[in-house]
Scaffold this active site. Structure first.
Site, short mmCIF file in Angstrom:
data_model
loop_
_atom_site.label_atom_id
_atom_site.label_comp_id
_atom_site.label_asym_id
_atom_site.label_seq_id
_atom_site.Cartn_x
_atom_site.Cartn_y
_atom_site.Cartn_z
N LYS A 94 0.84 -1.20 0.00
CA LYS A 94 0.00 0.00 0.00
C LYS A 94 0.87 1.25 0.00
O LYS A 94 0.65 2.19 -0.76
CB LYS A 94 -0.91 0.01 1.24
CG LYS A 94 -2.34 -0.10 0.80
CD LYS A 94 -3.39 0.30 1.71
CE LYS A 94 -4.66 0.30 0.86
NZ LYS A 94 -5.84 -0.13 1.54
N LYS A 97 -1.67 -13.33 -9.54
CA LYS A 97 -2.44 -13.96 -8.46
C LYS A 97 -3.90 -13.51 -8.49
O LYS A 97 -4.18 -12.31 -8.64
CB LYS A 97 -1.83 -13.56 -7.10
CG LYS A 97 -2.51 -14.22 -5.92
CD LYS A 97 -2.08 -13.61 -4.60
CE LYS A 97 -3.19 -12.78 -4.02
NZ LYS A 97 -3.05 -12.36 -2.64
N LYS A 129 -9.24 -10.14 -5.24
CA LYS A 129 -10.31 -9.15 -5.33
C LYS A 129 -9.75 -7.80 -5.74
O LYS A 129 -10.30 -7.11 -6.59
CB LYS A 129 -10.97 -8.99 -3.95
CG LYS A 129 -12.05 -10.00 -3.66
CD LYS A 129 -12.46 -9.98 -2.19
CE LYS A 129 -11.73 -11.05 -1.40
NZ LYS A 129 -12.26 -11.36 -0.08
P1 TYM Z 1 -8.20 -13.43 2.30
O1 TYM Z 1 -9.58 -13.07 2.72
O2 TYM Z 1 -7.44 -12.48 1.46
O3 TYM Z 1 -8.18 -14.82 1.57
C1 TYM Z 1 -8.80 -15.96 2.13
C2 TYM Z 1 -8.01 -17.21 1.83
O4 TYM Z 1 -7.95 -17.42 0.43
C3 TYM Z 1 -6.59 -17.59 0.04
N1 TYM Z 1 -6.38 -17.03 -1.31
C4 TYM Z 1 -5.76 -17.68 -2.29
N2 TYM Z 1 -5.22 -18.91 -2.34
C5 TYM Z 1 -4.66 -19.29 -3.52
N3 TYM Z 1 -4.63 -18.49 -4.62
C6 TYM Z 1 -5.17 -17.26 -4.61
N4 TYM Z 1 -5.16 -16.51 -5.71
C7 TYM Z 1 -5.76 -16.79 -3.41
N5 TYM Z 1 -6.37 -15.64 -3.03
C8 TYM Z 1 -6.74 -15.80 -1.74
C9 TYM Z 1 -5.78 -16.83 1.07
O5 TYM Z 1 -4.45 -17.28 1.12
C10 TYM Z 1 -6.56 -17.15 2.33
O6 TYM Z 1 -6.18 -18.39 2.84
N6 TYM Z 1 -5.69 -12.44 6.44
C11 TYM Z 1 -6.54 -13.41 5.82
C12 TYM Z 1 -7.84 -13.66 6.57
C13 TYM Z 1 -7.63 -14.09 7.99
C14 TYM Z 1 -7.15 -15.36 8.42
C15 TYM Z 1 -7.14 -15.30 9.83
C16 TYM Z 1 -6.73 -16.51 7.73
C17 TYM Z 1 -7.89 -13.35 9.08
N7 TYM Z 1 -7.58 -14.06 10.21
C18 TYM Z 1 -6.70 -16.38 10.60
C19 TYM Z 1 -6.29 -17.60 8.51
C20 TYM Z 1 -6.28 -17.52 9.92
C21 TYM Z 1 -6.90 -12.89 4.45
O7 TYM Z 1 -6.87 -11.72 4.19
O8 TYM Z 1 -7.35 -13.80 3.60
#
Ligand code: TYM
Length: 311
Positions: free
Chosen positions: A111, A190, A193
């Site tokens: 960012k 990748k 969103k």
């Molecule tokens: P988030 O919401 O960005 O994504 C959710 C999950 O989806 C996976 N992911 C992907 N995996 C493979 N290829 C992709 N292109 C791709 N895009 C997203 C992410 O790796 C994730 O596993 N910080 C986390 C949310 C969170 C969390 C937690 C996760 C908050 N607290 C505790 C695990 C444990 C996040 O932003 O994920």
């Protein structure tokens, strides 16, 4: 039996990357383990300031969790904001780590590098995520590769606390499936969103088709690499070899085949999802929230006593 924990931000519609990176591996392991699945609604506030959208996203993500096959009688499905111990513990971790340490976090650095204003919530984001995981003595966290650093931060928070106050937190491990660690989006980068290159998981067939047709195919070879990379998630190597041989150079045919393959995976789940009412979601979150809270409050009793605020 191990404690499994993962979460997804309530920041928009889930995409194919979320499914293969986090949800599918979670579903596969959830049955044999003590599993918790969280809707990260407070994390979403780092990027979302529209209350109606936050609420809609919470409902939708929970529906998605149920539709992909998580049984709420078995796994605990809950939302972060229902368990205030998460933000409480996150504060304690923030008091243990340094500013330069948090400045190394990718999400924050990206960012800043783009010249965007990073709020303090985004800066502290990894410590809230550490709290999510560590509160429940989690062993394994199924995630995509982009979360690897966040797991390192969680282990560091655990180690810092244990050093300062005595053994309290387990150091969790990430579970990243190598083949699907990073699901590519329609532009080959990748799937994310924030890049606008997603294939929606629960879109209509038309929406899925629109996204697939937009996959960038200027590779100039017989095999459209970006299509193939996504296709690998849906078909075996030998099935793909035959298909890509048969339709050599015919990008449109291959995209149509991909649309069918995505839709045949999603259609049964979409049907389940359509039958889930908002009242079902409310009930699941209410029960899951109570179960999560009772675990978290036990842990926080110990934590509060250790840091000295219990008199
Ligand atoms: P988030 O919401 O960005 O994504 C959710 C999950 O989806 C996976 N992911 C992907 N995996 C493979 N290829 C992709 N292109 C791709 N895009 C997203 C992410 O790796 C994730 O596993 N910080 C986390 C949310 C969170 C969390 C937690 C996760 C908050 N607290 C505790 C695990 C444990 C996040 O932003 O994920």
């Amino acid at each position: 039996m191990q404690r499994l924990f993962t979460g997804i931000q309530a920041s928009g519609a889930l995409h194919v990357g979320n499914y293969f990176g986090a949800l599918k591996p979670f579903v596969e392991l959830a049955r044999e383990n003590d599993s918790m699945l969280m809707v990260a609604d407070y994390h979403a506030l780092t990027s979302l300031r529209d209350p109606a959208a936050v609420r809609t996203n919470i409902i939708n993500v929970t529906k998605d969790y149920l539709a992909v096959g998580i049984d709420p009688a078995q796994a605990i499905i809950f939302k972060q904001s229902d368990v205030p111990e998460h933000t409480e513990l996150s504060w304690i971790f923030q008091c243990l780590v340094t500013v330069p340490f948090l400045q190394q976090a990718h999400a924050f650095k990206d960012k800043v590098a783009k010249g965007l204003e990073a709020n303090a919530g985004l800066f502290a984001y990894p410590m809230l995520m550490a709290a999510d995981i560590l509160l429940y003595d989690t062993d394994v966290v199924p995630v995509g590769a982009d979360q690897r650093q966040h797991l390192e931060y969680a282990r560091e928070a655990a180690a810092k606390f244990n050093n300062a106050y005595g053994q309290t937190f387990k150091e969790p491990k990430e579970k990243i499936l190598e083949m699907i660690a990073t699901v590519p989006g329609t532009d080959g980068k990748k799937m994310s969103k924030s890049y606008g290159n997603t294939i929606p998981l629960f879109g209509t067939k038309d929406e899925i088709a629109k996204a697939v047709m937009s996959i960038v195919t200027d590779s100039g070879s017989d095999k459209p690499e970006n299509v193939f990379a996504i296709h690998q998630l849906f078909k075996t190597e030998s099935e793909l070899a035959a298909l890509y041989e048969e339709h050599k150079g015919k990008y449109k045919n291959l995209k149509e085949a991909l649309i069918e393959d995505i839709d045949s995976l999603v259609a049964p789940m979409r049907e389940i999802r359509n039958a889930i009412a908002e009242s079902d979601v409310e009930q699941v979150l209410k029960e899951g929230g109570a179960r999560a809270r009772s675990r978290a409050s036990e842990k926080m009793k110990d934590v509060r006593a250790k840091v000295g605020v219990t008199i």
